[in-house]
Scaffold this motif. Structure first.
Motif, PDB file in Angstrom:
ATOM      1  N   TYR A 122      40.199  48.321  43.538  1.00 29.71           N
ATOM      2  CA  TYR A 122      39.300  49.465  43.323  1.00 29.71           C
ATOM      3  C   TYR A 122      38.540  49.517  44.771  1.00 29.71           C
ATOM      4  O   TYR A 122      38.143  50.698  45.078  1.00 29.71           O
ATOM      5  N   GLU A 123      38.390  48.358  45.162  1.00 30.13           N
ATOM      6  CA  GLU A 123      37.343  48.457  46.604  1.00 30.13           C
ATOM      7  C   GLU A 123      38.120  49.075  47.681  1.00 30.13           C
ATOM      8  O   GLU A 123      37.510  49.672  48.370  1.00 30.13           O
ATOM      9  N   LYS A 132      39.682  39.314  40.064  1.00 25.38           N
ATOM     10  CA  LYS A 132      39.308  39.635  41.417  1.00 25.38           C
ATOM     11  C   LYS A 132      40.319  40.483  42.059  1.00 25.38           C
ATOM     12  O   LYS A 132      40.090  41.526  42.756  1.00 25.38           O
ATOM     13  N   GLY A 157      34.092  45.079  37.106  1.00 24.07           N
ATOM     14  CA  GLY A 157      34.722  44.081  37.604  1.00 24.07           C
ATOM     15  C   GLY A 157      33.973  42.765  38.136  1.00 24.07           C
ATOM     16  O   GLY A 157      34.548  41.772  37.685  1.00 24.07           O
ATOM     17  N   ARG A 158      33.130  43.193  38.972  1.00 19.77           N
ATOM     18  CA  ARG A 158      32.195  42.035  39.532  1.00 19.77           C
ATOM     19  C   ARG A 158      31.507  41.372  38.184  1.00 19.77           C
ATOM     20  O   ARG A 158      31.384  40.067  38.111  1.00 19.77           O
ATOM     21  N   THR A 218      39.599  44.102  40.640  1.00 19.29           N
ATOM     22  CA  THR A 218      38.728  44.567  41.676  1.00 19.29           C
ATOM     23  C   THR A 218      38.688  45.166  42.760  1.00 19.29           C
ATOM     24  O   THR A 218      38.065  46.194  43.423  1.00 19.29           O
ATOM     25  N   GLN A 223      33.889  51.092  38.302  1.00 21.98           N
ATOM     26  CA  GLN A 223      35.112  49.996  37.998  1.00 21.98           C
ATOM     27  C   GLN A 223      34.744  48.799  38.934  1.00 21.98           C
ATOM     28  O   GLN A 223      34.876  47.624  38.377  1.00 21.98           O
ATOM     29  N   ILE A 224      34.426  49.008  40.103  1.00 24.22           N
ATOM     30  CA  ILE A 224      34.075  47.683  40.936  1.00 24.22           C
ATOM     31  C   ILE A 224      32.731  46.973  40.048  1.00 24.22           C
ATOM     32  O   ILE A 224      32.878  45.818  40.214  1.00 24.22           O
TER      33      ILE A 224
END
Length: 111
Positions: free
Chosen positions: A41-42, A35, A15-16, A38, A11-12
């Motif tokens: 998730y981070e 952002k 997202g990036r 994301t 997912q990260i």
């Protein structure tokens, strides 16, 4: 738990990629919300890694922390609505939506 961490990492990464694409298209507002998503998730991956490795913590501690996030972010959403802060309403809704996805993929979610 390994599969859960891998899901968060996917997912990260996605997202990036979304952020980069949106920024290239000049869609900065959309990129900003990507952002936020994301980042959730981070944060969840970092918390999971930290708590899963801690003695006497594990999945129960991760689940409790995710619940604390939900409570805090719901309160922030309620406050933003109360003050008519449209941008923060959308930010908090974005955070809660991402968190709901995280919780749905958590291995002990069915317990």
């Amino acid at each position: 738990m390994k599969e859960f961490i891998e899901y968060l990492t996917r997912q990260i990464d996605a997202g990036r990629a979304d952020i980069a694409g949106l920024e290239e298209e000049g869609r900065q507002d959309d990129a900003d919300f990507a952002k936020v998503r994301t980042n959730i998730y981070e944060v969840c991956r970092t918390v999971t890694n930290a708590l899963a490795a801690r003695p006497n913590a594990g999945a129960g501690a991760v689940k409790a922390q995710l619940e604390r996030f939900r409570t805090a972010w719901q309160a922030a959403l309620d406050k933003a609505r109360e003050h008519g802060d449209a941008r923060n309403v959308v930010v908090e809704e974005t955070k809660l939506t991402a968190l709901a996805d995280v919780i749905a993929h958590f291995p002990e979610a069915e317990e």
